[in-house]
Design a protein around this motif. Structure first.
Motif, mmCIF file in Angstrom:
data_model
loop_
_atom_site.group_PDB
_atom_site.id
_atom_site.type_symbol
_atom_site.label_atom_id
_atom_site.label_comp_id
_atom_site.label_asym_id
_atom_site.label_seq_id
_atom_site.Cartn_x
_atom_site.Cartn_y
_atom_site.Cartn_z
ATOM 1 N N ARG A 142 0.815 -1.218 0.000
ATOM 2 C CA ARG A 142 0.000 0.000 0.000
ATOM 3 C C ARG A 142 0.848 1.267 0.000
ATOM 4 O O ARG A 142 0.424 2.300 -0.526
ATOM 5 C CB ARG A 142 -0.928 -0.022 1.217
ATOM 6 C CG ARG A 142 -1.932 1.110 1.242
ATOM 7 C CD ARG A 142 -2.977 0.896 2.314
ATOM 8 N NE ARG A 142 -4.115 1.781 2.110
ATOM 9 C CZ ARG A 142 -5.328 1.506 2.532
ATOM 10 N NH1 ARG A 142 -5.579 0.373 3.139
ATOM 11 N NH2 ARG A 142 -6.314 2.367 2.330
ATOM 12 N N ILE B 104 -3.194 1.927 -2.486
ATOM 13 C CA ILE B 104 -4.431 1.180 -2.271
ATOM 14 C C ILE B 104 -4.091 -0.149 -1.601
ATOM 15 O O ILE B 104 -2.940 -0.596 -1.636
ATOM 16 C CB ILE B 104 -5.199 0.931 -3.586
ATOM 17 C CG1 ILE B 104 -4.369 0.072 -4.542
ATOM 18 C CG2 ILE B 104 -5.578 2.246 -4.246
ATOM 19 C CD1 ILE B 104 -5.105 -0.298 -5.823
ATOM 20 N N SER B 105 -5.098 -0.786 -1.022
ATOM 21 C CA SER B 105 -4.881 -2.060 -0.342
ATOM 22 C C SER B 105 -4.740 -3.190 -1.361
ATOM 23 O O SER B 105 -5.086 -3.048 -2.538
ATOM 24 C CB SER B 105 -6.052 -2.344 0.593
ATOM 25 O OG SER B 105 -7.248 -2.532 -0.146
ATOM 26 N N HIS C 247 -8.142 -4.083 -2.699
ATOM 27 C CA HIS C 247 -8.560 -3.132 -3.735
ATOM 28 C C HIS C 247 -7.831 -3.413 -5.046
ATOM 29 O O HIS C 247 -8.420 -3.375 -6.128
ATOM 30 C CB HIS C 247 -8.276 -1.709 -3.260
ATOM 31 C CG HIS C 247 -8.851 -0.643 -4.127
ATOM 32 N ND1 HIS C 247 -8.664 0.704 -3.886
ATOM 33 C CD2 HIS C 247 -9.604 -0.705 -5.269
ATOM 34 C CE1 HIS C 247 -9.264 1.407 -4.813
ATOM 35 N NE2 HIS C 247 -9.841 0.574 -5.667
ATOM 36 N N ARG D 108 -17.309 12.113 0.042
ATOM 37 C CA ARG D 108 -17.013 11.071 -0.934
ATOM 38 C C ARG D 108 -17.190 11.625 -2.342
ATOM 39 O O ARG D 108 -18.239 12.202 -2.674
ATOM 40 C CB ARG D 108 -17.918 9.863 -0.693
ATOM 41 C CG ARG D 108 -17.700 9.255 0.682
ATOM 42 C CD ARG D 108 -18.596 8.084 0.981
ATOM 43 N NE ARG D 108 -19.991 8.465 1.135
ATOM 44 C CZ ARG D 108 -20.914 7.685 1.713
ATOM 45 N NH1 ARG D 108 -20.556 6.503 2.180
ATOM 46 N NH2 ARG D 108 -22.169 8.075 1.803
ATOM 47 N N ASP E 199 -7.958 14.671 -0.321
ATOM 48 C CA ASP E 199 -7.697 13.265 -0.641
ATOM 49 C C ASP E 199 -7.063 13.123 -2.016
ATOM 50 O O ASP E 199 -6.168 12.303 -2.228
ATOM 51 C CB ASP E 199 -9.007 12.466 -0.589
ATOM 52 C CG ASP E 199 -9.382 12.085 0.829
ATOM 53 O OD1 ASP E 199 -8.510 12.154 1.705
ATOM 54 O OD2 ASP E 199 -10.552 11.731 1.060
ATOM 55 N N SER F 72 -12.603 7.384 -4.745
ATOM 56 C CA SER F 72 -14.034 7.156 -4.476
ATOM 57 C C SER F 72 -14.345 5.705 -4.165
ATOM 58 O O SER F 72 -15.408 5.416 -3.605
ATOM 59 C CB SER F 72 -14.858 7.616 -5.684
ATOM 60 O OG SER F 72 -14.754 6.705 -6.769
ATOM 61 N N ASP F 73 -13.468 4.776 -4.542
ATOM 62 C CA ASP F 73 -13.736 3.365 -4.282
ATOM 63 C C ASP F 73 -13.920 3.082 -2.803
ATOM 64 O O ASP F 73 -14.582 2.102 -2.430
ATOM 65 C CB ASP F 73 -12.599 2.511 -4.825
ATOM 66 C CG ASP F 73 -12.624 2.432 -6.344
ATOM 67 O OD1 ASP F 73 -13.673 2.733 -6.927
ATOM 68 O OD2 ASP F 73 -11.592 2.068 -6.940
ATOM 69 N N ARG F 74 -13.347 3.913 -1.948
ATOM 70 C CA ARG F 74 -13.490 3.680 -0.517
ATOM 71 C C ARG F 74 -14.931 3.847 -0.033
ATOM 72 O O ARG F 74 -15.319 3.333 1.003
ATOM 73 C CB ARG F 74 -12.594 4.639 0.270
ATOM 74 C CG ARG F 74 -11.115 4.331 0.114
ATOM 75 C CD ARG F 74 -10.269 5.287 0.872
ATOM 76 N NE ARG F 74 -10.461 6.657 0.421
ATOM 77 C CZ ARG F 74 -9.843 7.700 0.956
ATOM 78 N NH1 ARG F 74 -9.007 7.533 1.957
ATOM 79 N NH2 ARG F 74 -10.048 8.917 0.485
ATOM 80 N N SER F 75 -15.741 4.578 -0.803
ATOM 81 C CA SER F 75 -17.135 4.822 -0.394
ATOM 82 C C SER F 75 -17.980 3.562 -0.443
ATOM 83 O O SER F 75 -19.034 3.489 0.180
ATOM 84 C CB SER F 75 -17.758 5.901 -1.276
ATOM 85 O OG SER F 75 -17.881 5.452 -2.611
ATOM 86 N N THR G 278 -17.298 0.797 0.804
ATOM 87 C CA THR G 278 -17.155 0.059 2.062
ATOM 88 C C THR G 278 -17.255 0.970 3.279
ATOM 89 O O THR G 278 -17.055 0.527 4.400
ATOM 90 C CB THR G 278 -15.791 -0.662 2.114
ATOM 91 O OG1 THR G 278 -14.720 0.299 1.945
ATOM 92 C CG2 THR G 278 -15.698 -1.704 1.026
ATOM 93 N N ALA G 279 -17.552 2.282 3.004
ATOM 94 C CA ALA G 279 -17.634 3.236 4.127
ATOM 95 C C ALA G 279 -18.901 3.023 4.945
ATOM 96 O O ALA G 279 -19.884 2.527 4.443
ATOM 97 C CB ALA G 279 -17.564 4.654 3.593
#
Length: 305
Positions: free
Chosen positions: A10, A15-16, A19, A178, A270, A299-302, A304-305
């Motif tokens: 990361r 990113i993880s 992801h 987001r 961000d 935005s991909d984090r949204s 799983t938010a």
């Protein structure tokens, strides 16, 4: 060559691993389709050998994706990435161009609805009206190289605020910060409200999506005048002879408005954590795709938010 286990960390990609695995599964087929399309065009017809025959890619798809992410996150030169992956610099340049375009086409993730993405401004406004989302809009500037002397429109990129050559990016976020939409196509000299109007936000979209409300700062007073109730800006300063409680009420209203609108500033922060957007040193026509690619990744984090 550097260890792939290290390069996919990361700290390098931003990113993880989970992801990254999702991106590989999502983009592998479109990338292969693009490769086959370019080969079909080059040879002028269908392939003559069985699928899988011929020379292999020296840089596999996963490596191409990882190299692109590292480039976007840390702005490493193509020559350095070529050394890390053990290939020629031109291979890395070509790979980054291919993957960046695929990332830009993904659009932005829809909060709490995995698999659904907003690829156009129409999609974003339609979703906001259907779900009753109150939007936040703001603009930011990215420093770019000064156009060559003697070319028309050279002054268009000189920002009056930054005193630098910049390009302007317009970003829309929700109340949780987001990212829902972004683009970076306007020269830095253009006013924020003018850039929004040129995208159609101050005309077509407000007229067709009457229930959508957008929180704005003082730079968009013209939009509030043209679209009251939809474009919401802080209250104007009262007359000097107004009573003290009127001034106090205005300051309290401005504070409430700023507290709601601050989330779009956090979204911009961000984006700027990706070093590629701190200063753009490449061709200006490639900046919009880069910004959309980074906004989509953020935005991909949204989901799983």
């Amino acid at each position: 060559m550097a260890s792939r286990t290290v390069l996919v960390h990361r700290l390098f990609t931003g990113i993880s691993r989970q992801h990254l695995a999702c991106l590989v599964a999502e983009l592998a087929d479109p990338w292969q389709t693009g490769v086959e399309g370019r080969r079909h065009k080059a040879r002028g017809g269908a392939r003559r050998r069985a699928a899988g025959a011929g020379a292999r890619h020296r840089l596999a798809f996963v490596d191409r994706l990882v190299a692109t992410l590292i480039h976007l996150r840390h702005d490493l030169p193509h020559s350095v990435l070529a050394l890390l992956f053990g290939v020629d610099r031109s291979t890395v340049t070509r790979a980054i161009g291919e993957i960046r375009a695929l990332l830009a086409e993904r659009g932005c993730a829809v909060p709490d609805r995995p698999g659904l993405r907003l690829r156009t401004l129409t999609d974003m406004f339609a979703d906001a009206q259907a779900e009753g989302i109150e939007l936040r809009l703001d603009a930011t500037e990215i420093q770019v190289r000064r156009p060559l002397a003697g070319r028309g429109g050279r002054r268009a990129f000189v920002s009056g605020k930054k005193k630098q050559n910049t390009m302007k990016a317009t970003v829309i976020a929700d109340r949780q910060g987001r990212t829902l939409w972004s683009d970076a196509r306007r020269p830095g000299r253009m006013h924020d409200a003018t850039a929004a109007r040129n995208e159609g936000i101050g005309g077509v979209y407000f007229q067709h999506f009457l229930d959508v409300e957008v929180l704005l700062n003082d730079g968009y007073l013209g939009l509030r005048r043209d679209h009251p109730g939809q474009a919401i800006t802080p209250p104007r300063k009262p007359n000097k002879i107004a009573l003290p409680h009127v001034h106090a009420a205005r300051e309290e209203a401005r504070h409430r408005h700023s507290s709601k609108r601050i989330t779009v500033e956090l979204a911009l922060a961000d984006h700027k954590r990706w070093k590629k957007l701190t200063r753009w040193t490449h061709r200006r026509d490639a900046l919009p795709d880069t910004y959309r690619a980074i906004a989509g990744l953020v935005s991909d984090r949204s989901t799983t938010a």
